[in-house]
Design a protein around this motif. Structure first.
Motif, PDB file in Angstrom:
ATOM      1  N   TRP A   1       0.831  -1.207   0.000  1.00  0.00           N
ATOM      2  CA  TRP A   1       0.000   0.000   0.000  1.00  0.00           C
ATOM      3  C   TRP A   1       0.868   1.259   0.000  1.00  0.00           C
ATOM      4  CZ3 TRP A   1      -4.857  -0.449  -1.228  1.00  0.00           C
ATOM      5  CH2 TRP A   1      -5.521  -1.652  -1.012  1.00  0.00           C
ATOM      6  N   ASP A   2       2.061   1.188   0.565  1.00  0.00           N
ATOM      7  CA  ASP A   2       2.970   2.330   0.492  1.00  0.00           C
ATOM      8  C   ASP A   2       3.376   2.623  -0.953  1.00  0.00           C
ATOM      9  OD1 ASP A   2       2.930   2.768   3.197  1.00  0.00           O
ATOM     10  OD2 ASP A   2       4.706   1.536   3.617  1.00  0.00           O
ATOM     11  N   ARG A   3       3.603   1.566  -1.738  1.00  0.00           N
ATOM     12  CA  ARG A   3       3.970   1.744  -3.150  1.00  0.00           C
ATOM     13  C   ARG A   3       2.822   2.396  -3.924  1.00  0.00           C
ATOM     14  NH1 ARG A   3       6.398  -3.383  -2.363  1.00  0.00           N
ATOM     15  NH2 ARG A   3       4.565  -4.428  -3.248  1.00  0.00           N
ATOM     16  N   LYS A   4       1.593   1.969  -3.609  1.00  0.00           N
ATOM     17  CA  LYS A   4       0.436   2.578  -4.269  1.00  0.00           C
ATOM     18  C   LYS A   4       0.317   4.058  -3.905  1.00  0.00           C
ATOM     19  CE  LYS A   4      -2.324  -1.662  -4.580  1.00  0.00           C
ATOM     20  NZ  LYS A   4      -3.585  -2.322  -4.169  1.00  0.00           N
ATOM     21  N   ALA A   5       0.610   4.382  -2.636  1.00  0.00           N
ATOM     22  CA  ALA A   5       0.535   5.779  -2.216  1.00  0.00           C
ATOM     23  C   ALA A   5       1.608   6.622  -2.904  1.00  0.00           C
ATOM     24  CB  ALA A   5       0.690   5.866  -0.695  1.00  0.00           C
ATOM     25  N   GLU A   6       2.823   6.078  -3.082  1.00  0.00           N
ATOM     26  CA  GLU A   6       3.891   6.795  -3.782  1.00  0.00           C
ATOM     27  C   GLU A   6       3.524   7.040  -5.241  1.00  0.00           C
ATOM     28  OE1 GLU A   6       6.681   8.137  -2.831  1.00  0.00           O
ATOM     29  OE2 GLU A   6       6.404   7.625  -0.711  1.00  0.00           O
ATOM     30  N   GLU A   7       2.911   6.033  -5.853  1.00  0.00           N
ATOM     31  CA  GLU A   7       2.486   6.177  -7.249  1.00  0.00           C
ATOM     32  C   GLU A   7       1.422   7.266  -7.385  1.00  0.00           C
ATOM     33  OE1 GLU A   7       2.384   5.655 -11.257  1.00  0.00           O
ATOM     34  OE2 GLU A   7       3.813   4.798  -9.824  1.00  0.00           O
ATOM     35  N   ALA A   8       0.487   7.304  -6.434  1.00  0.00           N
ATOM     36  CA  ALA A   8      -0.558   8.338  -6.467  1.00  0.00           C
ATOM     37  C   ALA A   8       0.045   9.715  -6.253  1.00  0.00           C
ATOM     38  CB  ALA A   8      -1.614   8.041  -5.396  1.00  0.00           C
ATOM     39  N   LYS A   9       1.074   9.812  -5.415  1.00  0.00           N
ATOM     40  CA  LYS A   9       1.724  11.091  -5.168  1.00  0.00           C
ATOM     41  C   LYS A   9       2.425  11.602  -6.416  1.00  0.00           C
ATOM     42  CE  LYS A   9       4.882  13.350  -1.966  1.00  0.00           C
ATOM     43  NZ  LYS A   9       5.819  13.152  -0.820  1.00  0.00           N
ATOM     44  N   ARG A  10       3.096  10.677  -7.165  1.00  0.00           N
ATOM     45  CA  ARG A  10       3.791  11.076  -8.387  1.00  0.00           C
ATOM     46  C   ARG A  10       2.793  11.572  -9.445  1.00  0.00           C
ATOM     47  NH1 ARG A  10       7.207   6.639  -7.084  1.00  0.00           N
ATOM     48  NH2 ARG A  10       5.937   5.230  -8.358  1.00  0.00           N
ATOM     49  N   GLN A  11       1.667  10.897  -9.556  1.00  0.00           N
ATOM     50  CA  GLN A  11       0.642  11.322 -10.511  1.00  0.00           C
ATOM     51  C   GLN A  11       0.087  12.694 -10.142  1.00  0.00           C
ATOM     52  OE1 GLN A  11      -2.304   8.246 -10.685  1.00  0.00           O
ATOM     53  NE2 GLN A  11      -0.903   6.711 -11.598  1.00  0.00           N
ATOM     54  N   TYR A  12      -0.064  12.956  -8.838  1.00  0.00           N
ATOM     55  CA  TYR A  12      -0.580  14.258  -8.395  1.00  0.00           C
ATOM     56  C   TYR A  12       0.412  15.379  -8.721  1.00  0.00           C
ATOM     57  CZ  TYR A  12      -1.414  18.084  -5.137  1.00  0.00           C
ATOM     58  OH  TYR A  12      -1.617  19.319  -4.592  1.00  0.00           O
TER      59      TYR A  12
END
Length: 703
Positions: free
Chosen positions: A595-606
């Motif tokens: 879930w941390d990896r998913k959160a990092e990916e969402a942060k990069r997209q933002y």
């Protein structure tokens, strides 16, 4: 078989009340010690003449008879104790322990038998009940009737007041009246005090603290008679438990304390102690009302016919010889001041506490005597009002608590060492180690961290720093400084219509007072301005901007919310959050990394989307719109402030002096300059607004 037999929880009946204690049979004597009073009854083995084993209310009991006519009864034995006690009596006392049954028929017609100090009512040679004649207070006769009244015991829940015996009207062999004969038998052994004969000695006008007053004390062979102006008391020597001789703290007086059980009564008041106060300087010469042979025969050298010396010493010697009790004096204890007592308070009354070798005694109101064997524990407590004193608490095995307060802290070390040497149980044993002499006996709150105090100190430092910066930064307070010349200060008061130069010295003194006021006032104003923080401009939310990314926990919660609801039907929203938090804590490290990896990916997209949004000019329109709003507010404020100043100036024109008017004119000119500057700045802002691109205006309009 051993040399002794001991039994605990053995009861003895005393005036209608059961007192528990310890009974010991030895080869030399039978000894019983009461737990309540500590009184010891000793029966020499050669005096034992009979013994009976009986079934009684508290199990089984023993009745012992002596050759002197005394009867002793002890209850609380077990049925299995009969064999070993019987064998012990045969081997050591040469007395047969006979079994005797009580009559339980309930008949009220029988035979009254007098055996020593015991009246036994029997039916068919079996005793129904027995009356110790020492418990009888009065005996009255009537026609064929004898009424026996009893002493009352405050410790008894139910008290027997009187018993009436009907005596048949037949005459005896010698022609005597059977009613009178019955009454005489009762009175011969009853505890009825009759002041017959002469007193052994008389002490006049002795000061008594309890009961309070001055009494003439007449000492008879078997009792003590206190004669006062209002009350009289007769105290049998058999009721005297202990004698105490205690020195006063001032070393000029002596207390003589007589402990009584049962106490003397006056209405509803009970006096368990008789306290006499003597001066050490008072002497007396006493002659006993007996000849020398009688004195020698009766007292065996303890007293002499003619005696002289200090009054307290003579009284204590006579009482010791007649009562046949030892006199208790303070032991080796010495307080901080060198005296053998401690000044304290008990129940809001000041008094003296004496640590003895086997207990504590407090005099004088109310007197308290506590033996070490009845003390469960002691406690040293801090004083409730000040740290200069402490409280000494004593808890007994009967769950009674006695608190002696306001003891000077210098007495703590001596008292602690005394209690520790007597091996009493101390509740707060670590209390002494925490104290370091007199200075260590401070309030415990001083050693603890006080967050509020630290915060106040920090704020004080900030204020001091703020004051220093105010004095160094601005020149506005220079005219109000005490170090400046006096010429500058009075100019502030030139406009005051009530002030004039003709007031003389009085006016100068008033000016000095005004100077002080002026000096203080600006500092407060500066402090308030310094402490105020500039209001933060409220951020306007940009609706077109990309949404912020969620954290790993929120992503996991959104993915598992429905599962939590299905596993816990009827769960509320707050309970879902609580349950989810517990599950997230228990989640494995590998799952959390996913879930941390998913959160990092969402942060990069933002971040990528936000960059594109800013490049297209998405954030500039909102900023311009905000500037417009705040600019209008500032301009409105400035205009309203200018209007207020103009109104204020107009209101003060009626009483202004020439000097003040000229200064105002100059100040008004400066205000005019400021107004022109303000107007120019407003024109510049309008030009900036006109030069903004049309695209940004359209975007702001669409928002």
């Amino acid at each position: 078989m051993g040399d002794t037999l001991e039994f605990n929880d053995i009861h003895q009946e005393v005036k209608g009340s059961w007192n528990d204690g310890r009974l010991r049979f030895s080869k030399q004597s039978v000894v019983y010690k009461s737990h309540k009073t500590g009184k010891v009854d000793s029966i020499p083995a050669p005096e034992l003449s009979g013994a009976q084993w009986r079934r009684v209310c508290l199990g089984h009991g023993i009745k012992l008879a002596t050759s002197t006519g005394h009867i002793y009864k002890y209850d609380g034995f077990k049925e299995t104790d009969f064999e070993k006690i019987s064998a012990f009596f045969k081997a050591n006392y040469k007395v047969e322990l006979a079994e005797k049954d009580m009559c339980v028929k309930g008949w009220n017609w029988g035979t009254a038998k007098f055996a020593g100090s015991l009246l036994s009512f029997e039916v068919s040679d079996s005793p129904v009940f027995e009356i110790p004649l020492t418990s009888v207070s009065q005996c009255a006769t009537g026609k064929n009737e004898v009424t026996v009244e009893f002493h009352q015991n405050d410790d008894a829940e139910v008290s027997l007041m009187e018993v009436r015996f009907y005596v048949p009207p037949n005459t005896g062999d010698d022609g005597s009246d059977p009613v009178e004969a019955f009454a005489q038998n009762v009175l011969s052994k009853a505890d009825v005090i009759q002041a017959t004969g002469d007193a052994v000695c008389i002490f006049k006008e002795l000061q008594c603290l309890t009961p309070r007053g001055r009494y003439d004390i007449r000492i008879y062979p078997s009792f003590l008679h206190l004669h006062g102006k209002t009350f009289d008391y007769k105290i049998p020597f058999t009721t005297v438990l202990r004698l105490f001789l205690l020195p006063h703290k001032d070393q000029r007086q002596m207390f003589f304390v007589i402990s009584l059980d049962p106490p003397i009564k006056q209405g509803q008041t009970r006096y368990h102690f008789l306290i006499l106060l003597f001066s050490k300087d008072e002497d007396i010469s006493l002659a006993l009302n007996m000849n020398e042979d009688e004195v020698e025969k009766r007292f065996e050298g303890k007293l002499s016919k003619n005696m002289s010396g200090p009054l307290y010493e003579i009284v204590s010697r006579v009482m010791k010889a007649l009562v046949n009790r030892k006199i208790t004096v303070p032991g080796n204890f010495q307080g901080h001041s060198g005296s053998q007592c401690i000044t304290c308070a008990y129940k809001a009354s000041s008094g003296l506490l004496y640590p003895l070798e086997r207990g504590f005694i407090y005099v004088h109101k109310p007197p308290v005597h506590l033996r070490f064997e009845e003390i469960s524990c002691v406690n040293f407590a801090r004083g409730t009002t000040t740290t200069r004193s402490f409280d000494f608490e004593i808890e007994t095995k009967q769950n009674n608590q006695y608190t002696f307060s306001n003891i000077e802290r210098e007495e703590y070390g001596k008292l602690f060492d005394f209690v520790n040497a007597k091996k009493l149980n101390i509740k707060n044993r670590g209390f002494k180690e925490g104290m370091k002499g007199a200075d260590g006996y401070s309030d415990s709150d001083e050693d603890q961290h006080d967050a509020y105090l630290e915060r106040m100190k920090q704020e004080g430092k900030i204020r001091e720093e703020g004051d220093g910066s105010d004095e160094s930064e601005g020149d506005s307070d220079e005219s109000f400084n005490p170090g400046e010349e006096d010429d500058d200060v009075p100019e502030e008061y030139d406009s005051n219509a009530s002030a004039s130069d003709s007031e003389g010295d009085d006016g100068d003194s008033e000016d000095e007072g005004k100077k002080k006021k002026v000096e203080k006032k600006p500092k407060k104003v500066v402090k308030e301005k310094k402490e105020r923080k500039p209001r933060k401009e409220k951020k306007v939310k940009d609706a077109g901007a990309p949404k912020r990314p969620m954290s790993a926990y929120m992503l996991w919660l959104n993915g598992n919310r429905e599962r939590i609801k299905s596993e816990n039907p009827g769960i509320s929203v707050t309970e879902i959050s609580k349950k989810a938090g517990e599950m997230w804590k228990q989640l494995g490290k590998d799952r959390k990394e996913e879930w941390d990896r998913k959160a990092e990916e969402a942060k990069r997209q933002y971040e990528k989307a936000m960059k594109e949004y800013r490049e297209s000019g998405g954030g500039a329109a909102s900023v311009t719109k905000e500037k417009k709003k705040t600019g209008g507010k500032v301009e409105a404020k400035k205009k309203s402030g200018g209007e207020k100043e103009k109104k204020k100036e107009a209101g003060n024109e009626s009483f202004k002096s020439k000097e003040f008017i000229s200064s105002e004119e100059s100040s008004s000119e400066s205000d005019h300059d400021r107004g022109s500057k303000r107007k120019a700045s407003d024109d510049e802002e309008e030009e900036e607004a006109a030069s903004t691109p049309a695209s940004s205006e359209e975007e702001s309009g669409s928002d």
